[in-house]
Design a protein around this motif. Structure first.
Motif, PDB file in Angstrom:
ATOM      1  N   SER A  93      31.944  51.304  43.957  1.00  0.00           N
ATOM      2  CA  SER A  93      33.345  50.941  44.166  1.00  0.00           C
ATOM      3  C   SER A  93      33.485  49.441  44.434  1.00  0.00           C
ATOM      4  O   SER A  93      34.547  48.963  44.800  1.00  0.00           O
TER       5      SER A  93
ATOM      6  N   THR B   2      39.244  50.049  34.282  1.00  0.00           N
ATOM      7  CA  THR B   2      40.552  50.031  34.929  1.00  0.00           C
ATOM      8  C   THR B   2      40.600  51.059  36.057  1.00  0.00           C
ATOM      9  O   THR B   2      41.620  51.189  36.723  1.00  0.00           O
TER      10      THR B   2
ATOM     11  N   LYS C 159      39.154  52.905  39.744  1.00  0.00           N
ATOM     12  CA  LYS C 159      38.837  52.397  41.073  1.00  0.00           C
ATOM     13  C   LYS C 159      37.349  52.525  41.407  1.00  0.00           C
ATOM     14  O   LYS C 159      36.878  51.954  42.375  1.00  0.00           O
TER      15      LYS C 159
END
Length: 62
Positions: free
Chosen positions: A25, A15, A17
């Motif tokens: 990422s 959850t 980033k």
């Protein structure tokens, strides 16, 4: 509740980033299936999928 995203590189579901597993990422909300790895050293599935750390992983990431 935060939306779960799957890493396109290692398929780890998170959850956050940034992937806590490989620090990428490149995450996507488009994934299917789940594998929960508790003990990667003794798991035949983790050996087959190439998973080396415990966690929640997507089976298919697009």
């Amino acid at each position: 509740m935060a939306r779960e995203m799957a890493c396109r590189k290692c398929k780890h579901v998170t959850t956050l980033k940034v992937c806590p597993n490989c620090k990428s990422s490149d995450l996507t909300p488009d994934w299917n299936g789940v594998v929960l790895v508790v003990d990667p050293t003794n798991s035949e599935i983790s050996k087959t999928l190439g998973i080396t750390t415990k966690g929640k992983y997507a089976i298919k990431v697009t």
